[in-house]
Each structure stands twice: as structure tokens, then as C-alpha cells.
Design an enzyme around this catalytic site. Structure first.
Site, short mmCIF file in Angstrom:
data_model
loop_
_atom_site.label_atom_id
_atom_site.label_comp_id
_atom_site.label_asym_id
_atom_site.label_seq_id
_atom_site.Cartn_x
_atom_site.Cartn_y
_atom_site.Cartn_z
N TYR A 139 26.81 48.12 52.47
CA TYR A 139 26.76 49.35 53.29
C TYR A 139 28.17 49.93 53.47
CZ TYR A 139 26.91 52.47 57.13
OH TYR A 139 27.20 53.57 57.89
N SER A 170 30.35 57.32 69.20
CA SER A 170 29.40 57.68 68.15
C SER A 170 28.23 58.47 68.75
CB SER A 170 28.90 56.44 67.44
OG SER A 170 28.29 55.60 68.37
#
Ligand code: OXD
Ligand code: MN
Length: 591
Positions: free
Chosen positions: A204, A255
Site C-alpha cells: 500500500y 486527516s
């Protein structure tokens, strides 16, 4: 074995390190990446043959491909990310720590012979403009073509980096292997004292594009502390006013606060003549210039953005950036070979292939009866920065852009007003150190629970965060012409949970006020008033409802208690200057 391949490498330090890694991983083939178009075509062809990439509709999305990760491997793994310093206290209480020897033993066991049936790719890359004095060089060794092709977008990769490196030993070493993509054998290890990164068991992006979070934030923040500069999790943008004057802002947000959207903001129709230029959407490296100002470069060369929610309303510039030469990861594949995700401009396709590669319809349900999503929530696009219609003409300036304002964001349903300005540098550092987001029931965890994320750096600071706070305070003493510091909160809600601020393009009204404030030597003026928490826009200066500027003293006093729970983790290492800022705030709130 590989002598002929290594012949192309002159640098003795690189040569001997590569020989060590070859002996450990025993690859069947070695490929030193030159960054050429021919190489890209060859690697793409190979990835298509193995299924690592799927070709998308080349008429509608030229140069675009789709990649699917293992379903057990879809995001950064903070619990498996370690800072490996000789002394544990140098990693600090907010990082996972492992001793360098233990970490190497663990990872080397996994790396042993791991590339026997694989090609080892050597990826030389530059973070920052090719000729900037502030750029850094890294070498990532990987067994993943996906990584190579992403690094090609996200960094200046290949010959350009080897040329710049010359015979220097000053480069960051990174080794990545997917190994068997097993979460039990997955580690992202950082050795800041050796400028080394070891990443195994993942494919990832955030774990394996070692240039990004690993080098440009964790290792670079450590170097910045040692060398007197700042490596920050910040977007950089320029606001051009109707007279053509451009002012640059760096901004940090936790985030899920729309950082990429803000970096590419489209001005509202109520602000004719304004334009926003993107310099970077994720990372800023900032140095003090000869004029005593802070100058920022974007070390990256592309965007690794979250796909869900990206559409022509939330971010038209991102939509335009991802129409060509883009690698999509874990999104929906439509029958016409184009891509889709939740929050796309188009309605959901009736039938398609979901991010796992399975047949999918929007009526499918998960085992718990909830609608089954087609795209993974953290699905991504990797797109070249030069694709972006609003990329700043000077985004690659060697010296960077001068920063006039630093903006810290929070996600708070109550408490924080739309915007307020720090009284001075140390007060601004305190604002950064107390950044936080609140979880909402719809999102994650307990409603109202506050997640502290100082400077949006909690998962990315490569050393003790108490020393990081001190570093910011020390930098303030050296920046003779400092940017002003602001805190914004786009997410305040009314009693019924309705957002009070429209966000998106309207956010430019707030940035405009911040820019005008940053131009003034005296913060209080007809456009600002002093409040217990800092300077705020005078009533009517920003077209927003008054609730957005309310300061509830009781809530703020509770907030201070909650901050202390976090600060206390650092013990005596916590800087007194920030305690003093907090004490001053408390006094203003109670007087
Ligand atoms: C990112 C992150 O991917 O902050 O940029 O997680
Ligand atoms: Mn980020």
C-alpha cells in the site's frame, strides 16, 4: 552475478550498499531505474502481463491504469510503524519504538532471499526540485513494479537523481519488499540516525512509497531538527488577489479535513479576480531565507490523493488532474474501462467490478446489511503535479515560495471559532501543538472523542514530539520576518449537528482575512479584535454568522484539561514555553 548492471553505478557508497542488499535478498534480476519513457513503457507492459496493473480505457483515460492491493493491505499501518533510535526517549512517547538491532534482525529475517524469484528495482529519486539546495536524495530498492511506477510520478526519479548524487554518501537508503503481504510480517521501520528505512509485507502506497511519509516526513523531520529547518505535513498554496499580488500560505490539517481540496480551491463567484495556485497538497519543507522569511518547497512531484468524494464540486482541479497518466488504486472498474468511486460525479454504475475484483452492483449489501461500497474508503489516485490546471507556475522554484501565513486546522463541532490569529510565534506553536479533531458518530469511534494530532504530525514525527515542539520554538527565535499563525475550523456545528460554514470555495474568504492580517505589523485594527484566545475578525469583516465566532469560556477551560492529559505524556521534556502559553490563555479566560 550482477557486475554488468552495477557497472552503470559509479558511486562507491551506493555500489557497496547495493552489493549488501543483493547478498541479503538474492534477486533473480536487477534493474537500475533510469526514469526514461522507454523504461516506463517496458515496466507497464510487464505489470499488465502479470496483472499487477489493469489497463483502463485508453481513449477516455490515456496513460491510466488500475491496481488492486491485497484486501488486508489498504492503508498506512501506524501500529506496525516504528522509530528505531538507539535511545527510546529519542523516539518519544507518541511513537512505537524498537531498538535498531532488534528491528534489523526482525526485518532481515524477512528480507533474506526474499527476491529469489523476483526482480530487484533500484529507484534513485530526488525529493524537491532537481536543482534546489533544499532537495534530498533517496534510493529505494523494491521488488514491486507498482512502487517503481508510482515513484516515477511522486518523485524526480532515475538518472536525474544519480547525476545529482554523484559520488556523495549523502542519500537516504530504503529497502522495500512486499514479501508475502502478510500483516503478521509487516513492518515499517525508520532509522533516522542512519537515514535508513526498511519496509516489508505491504504493497500500500503510504507504507511503500518510501519517499513520502517515511523520508519526506519522518526522516526529514529528524534532519530538520538537527539542521535547523522544518519538514511539515502541510499543503502550500498561493492566493493571487485581483491586483495580481500572490501571497503564500502553508497549512496543516488532521486527516479527512479536505487538505487536497483546499490546496486546489476554486474561488467563489463572490470573489472575482482571485485565483488560488497549488504548490503542494501534502508536505512542505521550510527553510529560513536570507531575508529572514520562511521559504517552502514541495518535495513531491505528484499527488497521492483519496479518490472517494473527489468530484467536480469538491475538487474540479483534482478531477482534471486525474484524466491522464494516473495510477488508480482500489477503485471501481466500470464496464467501459473507466473508474468510479463513492462521491464520483456520475451516479453508481448498475453493474461493475469492485475494488477487490469481484462483480458488484450498488444494491449489494455487506454482511451487516449496510450498502456495500464499490471503492475502498482509502482508494487513491497517483497523478503528476504538472497535470493540475492550477499548479503554480513557480511550484518548482529552487528557493521555494515565501510563506506569509501558517494555518493550523481542527475538526471541532463546538469550541473553535471559524478563524483566530495567534498573538505571537509561541502562541502559534501552542495552537499547532493543541490541534485536534472530534470524532462524530457517523465517522469513527465515540462521538465527541477528541483525537489529538499536533501539527497533523502525530504519525509522522521521526523523533520525540517534545523536542519537535522545542524545535518550533527555537525556529521562531531565528525567523526574523516570521509568518503569522492562524487556526481555522471549517466544521463547527449548531445544536442540531448542522454545519455552520459552507466550506470549499468559501474558505478563501477566511484565507483572505488571514493574508490581510499577515500584511499588518499590528494585528488589532479595524479588521480584528482581541479575544481571550487570540485575534478574531471584527464583526462583519468576514461574511459569516456570529455563532461561528463564539468563544465559550467553560468549554475552553475543559479543553485545557484535555490538552494536559496529552502534554503530561511528555513529562519534564515538555517545553515550559507552551505551558506558559496555556497558563496565559487560562488567565485570560478566567479574568
Ligand atoms: C496521506 C495521509 O496519505 O496523510 O497523505 O495519510
Ligand atoms: Mn498526508
Amino acid at each position: 552475478m550482477t557486475n554488468s548492471v552495477f557497472d552503470s553505478i559509479q558511486n562507491p557508497y551506493l555500489k557497496s550498499w547495493l552489493a549488501e542488499v543483493v547478498a541479503l535478498t538474492t534477486p533473480s534480476k536487477i534493474h537500475i531505474c533510469d526514469g526514461s519513457e522507454e523504461e516506463k513503457a517496458e515496466l507497464t507492459k510487464e505489470a499488465l502481463a502479470t496483472g499487477e496493473l489493469l489497463e483502463l480505457n485508453q481513449e477516455k483515460l490515456p496513460g491510466c491504469y488500475l491496481h488492486r492491493t491485497n484486501p488486508n493491505d489498504v492503508a498506512r499501518v501506524e501500529n506496525l510503524t516504528f522509530i528505531c533510535t538507539e535511545k527510546q526517549e529519542n523516539a518519544g512517547p507518541t511513537n512505537n519504538w524498537m531498538s535498531p538491532q532488534e528491528a534489523k534482525d526482525k526485518v532481515n529475517e524477512i528480507l533474506k532471499n526474499v527476491m529469489t524469484d523476483r526482480t530487484m528495482y533500484v529507484v534513485p529519486y530526488i525529493m524537491g526540485p532537481a536543482n534546489s539546495p533544499y532537495s534530498l536524495i533517496g534510493i529505494e530498492i523494491t521488488d514491486s513494479i507498482y512502487v517503481v511506477l508510482n515513484m516515477r510520478i511522486m518523485t524526480r526519479m532515475g538518472k536525474v537523481a544519480l547525476d545529482r548524487l554523484g559520488n556523495s554518501d549523502n542519500f537516504s537508503k530504503g529497502i522495500h519488499s512486499k514479501a508475502d503481504v502478510n500483516p503478521d510480517r509487516r513492518f515499517i521501520m525508520h532509522f533516522p540516525e542512519e537515514n535508513l528505512i526498511l519496509s516489508v509485507g505491504s504493497g500500500y502506497g503510504g507504507n511503500v512509497l518510501l519517499s513520502k511519509k517515511c523520508l519526506a516526513l519522518r526522516i526529514a523531520s529528524y534532519l530538520g531538527n538537527k539542521e535547523g529547518w522544518l519538514a511539515e505535513h502541510m499543503l502550500i498554496l498561493g492566493v493571487e488577489d485581483p491586483q495580481g499580488k500572490i501571497t503564500y500560505i502553508a497549512a496543516a490539517f488532521p486527516s479527512a479535513c479536505g487538505k487536497t481540496n483546499l490546496a486546489m480551491l476554486v474561488p467563489p463567484s463572490s470573489m472575482p479576480g482571485y485565483k488560488v495556485w497549488t504548490v503542494g497538497d501534502d508536505i512542505a519543507w521550510m527553510h529560513i531565507g536570507e531575508d529572514g522569511r520562511l521559504y517552502a518547497i514541495n518535495p513531491e512531484n505528484g499527488f497521492f490523493g483519496v479518490a472517494p468524494g473527489t468530484n467536480s464540486k469538491t475538487n474540479p482541479n483534482a478531477v482534471k488532474s486525474i484524466q491522464k497518466d494516473t495510477i488508480y488504486t482500489n477503485v471501481v472498474l466500470r464496464n467501459d474501462g473507466t473508474v468510479w468511486w463513492e462521491g464520483h460525479d456520475d451516479t453508481a454504475p448498475e453493474t461493475a467490478i469492485d475494488w477487490t475484483g469481484a462483480a458488484w452492483t450498488p444494491n449489494d449489501k455487506d454482511t451487516d446489511g449496510k450498502p456495500k461500497k464499490g471503492a475502498q474508503a482509502n482508494s487513491r489516485f497517483t497523478a503528476p503535479a504538472k497535470n493540475c490546471p492550477c499548479i503554480a507556475p513557480n511550484w518548482e522554484a529552487n528557493e521555494g515560495v515565501p510563506i506569509s501565513a501558517i494555518v493550523f486546522g481542527g475538526r471541532r463541532a463546538n469550541l473553535s471559532p471559524l478563524v483566530y490569529e495567534a498573538r505571537n510565534w509561541n502562541h502559534g506553536v501552542y495552537m499547532g501543538a493543541t490541534m485536534a479533531s472530534e470524532r462524530t458518530a457517523a465517522q469513527y469511534g465515540l462521538q465527541g472523542e477528541v483525537r489529538r494530532d499536533p501539527f497533523a504530525m502525530l504519525p509522522f514525527c521521526g523523533y520525540n514530539m517534545a523536542d519537535y515542539f522545542k524545535h518550533w520554538i527555537e525556529m521562531g527565535k531565528r525567523i526574523t520576518n516570521p509568518p503569522k499563525i492562524f487556526h481555522v475550523n471549517w466544521f463547527r456545528q449548531d445544536k442540531d449537528g448542522k454545519f455552520l460554514w459552507p466550506g470549499f470555495g468559501e474558505n478563501l474568504k477566511v484565507l483572505k482575512w488571514a493574508i490581510e492580517q499577515s500584511d499588518k505589523s499590528n494585528s488589532t485594527s479595524e479588521t480584528a479584535i482581541e479575544t481571550p484566545i487570540g485575534f478574531m475578525p471584527s464583526p462583519g469583516t468576514i461574511d459569516a454568522i456570529p455563532e461561528l465566532f463564539e468563544v465559550n469560556r467553560e468549554e475552553w477551560l475543559k479543553e485545557i484539561e484535555s490538552q494536559n492529559e496529552f502534554f503530561d505524556k511528555f513529562g519534564d521534556a515538555f517545553p515550559q514555553e507552551l505551558k506558559q502559553e496555556q497558563e496565559a490563555l487560562k488567565q485570560k479566560l478566567t479574568s
